[in-house]
Design an enzyme around this catalytic site. Sequence first.
Site: not given
Length: 623
Positions: A210-211, A213-216, A434-435, A438
């Site tokens: 997602p935008p 998050t530190g990709k650049t 919910h989790e 599971h």
Amino acid sequence: MAIRQDENPPNRRFGIINLVLIGLGVLLLVSSFLPNQAIQQVPRVPYSLFINQVDDGAVKRAFITQDQIRYELNNAEEGAPSVLATTPIFDMELPQRLEQHGVEFAAAPPKRPSFITTALSWVVPPLIFILVLQFFARRSMGGAQGALSFTKSKARVYVPDEESRVTFADVAGVDEAKDELTEIVDFLKTPERYTAIGARIPKGVLLVGPPGTGKTLLSKAVAGEAGVPFFIISGSEFVELFVGAGAARVRDLFEQAKQKAPCIIFIDELDAIGKSRSGSMGVVGGNDEREQTLNQLLTEMDGFASKDKPVIVLAATNQPEVLDAALLRPGRFDRQVLVDRPDLSGRRTILEIYAKKVKRSEGVDLDLIAQATSGFAGADLANLVNEAALLAARAKRTSVEQEDLNEAIERVVAGLEKKSRVLQPDEKKVVAYHEVGHAIVGHLMPGGSKVAKISIVPRGMSALGYTLQLPTEERFLNSKQDLEGQIATLLGGRSAEELVFGSITTGAANDLQRATDIAEQMVGTYGMSETLGPLAYDKQGGSRFLGGPSNPRRVVSDATAQAIDREVRNLVDRAHDRALAILRGNRELLESIAEKILEKEVIEGEDLKGLLASSVMPQDTVS
Ligand code: ADP
Ligand code: ZN
């Protein structure tokens, strides 16, 4: 890192010259209309009237030009105009007729434009042309080159220097991604080691997440760690008005990069050029350009293979599913690294990094802030600390207090809520149960997988939480019991919601989809139904792998179709009952794990093992 490229200042003088030229052009146009306009003040009459007047002998003289006939009457009535004009039609008999009636007539000599008009008409158009060309040249000119350059890439180049270098220490909370990228740093630093053995150095790495998050930032850190130049460009910057410009820019970018190799090219928003070409939603127009650009990128990636001076392309996207499959082939972006939103401890470290940059008072507890910011991406956290500092400054404090941070959270959350990334506390509770549902069912079910992690940090693009199951051993065959167990596990989440809250939410859609798919395959493909026997009702073609519609059904009678549907329904219902029974039998455990996860957000490893170990299989559900 230092920015190498100097931006061109907007050129004012150019604007003025342009204006003057446009003025001249307008003048020229107007002047060519002027004579006509003077003539048009003479009243116009129909041609037939003119002929009548000639026949009546009323016309004294006529002056004929290509586009009009001006004529003077012999004796005009008092007050009526004596000079009239008409529009000529093609009439070979006219001279004869005029002669017959004794009209004095003459034709106009060919028009002779004034010297100025001629000169202007020769000079101005080329000048305008040249200026337009220059305008584009300047606009697209990257740096110092003066040539005409639509085709120059607009990439910005960073060359790491000691003080401003970004390193892995500046990026936090994305440890797995860092691990994967460490390898890339190694490739860039010592390519010989790999090529000596004959290994092929990867060319492309796709960062997915997602935008914010530190990709650049991560890519810059790779360049910083390896000490190589870093070219950065956004996919949307390739795509221009002119078909072919994008492709030329890609070529230019790689040309530049090869000169600086070893280096990194970072393409942000890869999806802007890398959208699937086969997508039927593609609108005509503009597509051509994107396709050419994409093809050029593929060609360039296939082309370069310099052994000891690698150019590695890192690209970022937040919608990997729309990318053209050709991009992901071996030799292109064959490595994919997930850069996801940070978990509790990740957020804590990121906060630490940014809190160091502001003055904060002793009493600030970053743990509390990290707990309250589930779902925040790195950029949101950086923003949060900055907001807090702004608030503190506005209140004329000299350091950031806890209350500033708390207020800043509210502000940032308000912004994020619009993008629906933040769970309300009651939603978080539903997700937690919910989790855990599971997890407990999954733990007790046969099928050889063990629950490795439960998380309620919103993940990726859609999941609000997840339970990670790892197979304990590699398995190629699944028994009927295994598959039934998988269905029950998938329904565990929803069953927990029913049991605890007495109501159900939309959160289980994906679970139900998958559970139903498995049930359908059991009946239709694997022949696991007792009533229907070992027949394959679904046709298995290659279509599933080519992305076509899966499992078209064989031709069956209505009765069989109904029986299949009933069997599928039965399988799912049975699994649902089973999951409910298990959770009823482990109600206390469900509550205690849910509470724990609400507090910690992620439970994994030994902790989780210990907790799940006390679950029990209720007697009546053992089938
Ligand atoms: P992306 O490219 O994924 O959209 P960026 O790398 O542009 O995100 O992140 C924007 C800013 O947010 C970065 O410059 C940095 O200040 C901050 N940031 C984002 N993620 C992190 C992280 N994991 N660690 C530290 N800072 C981060
Ligand atoms: Zn679920």
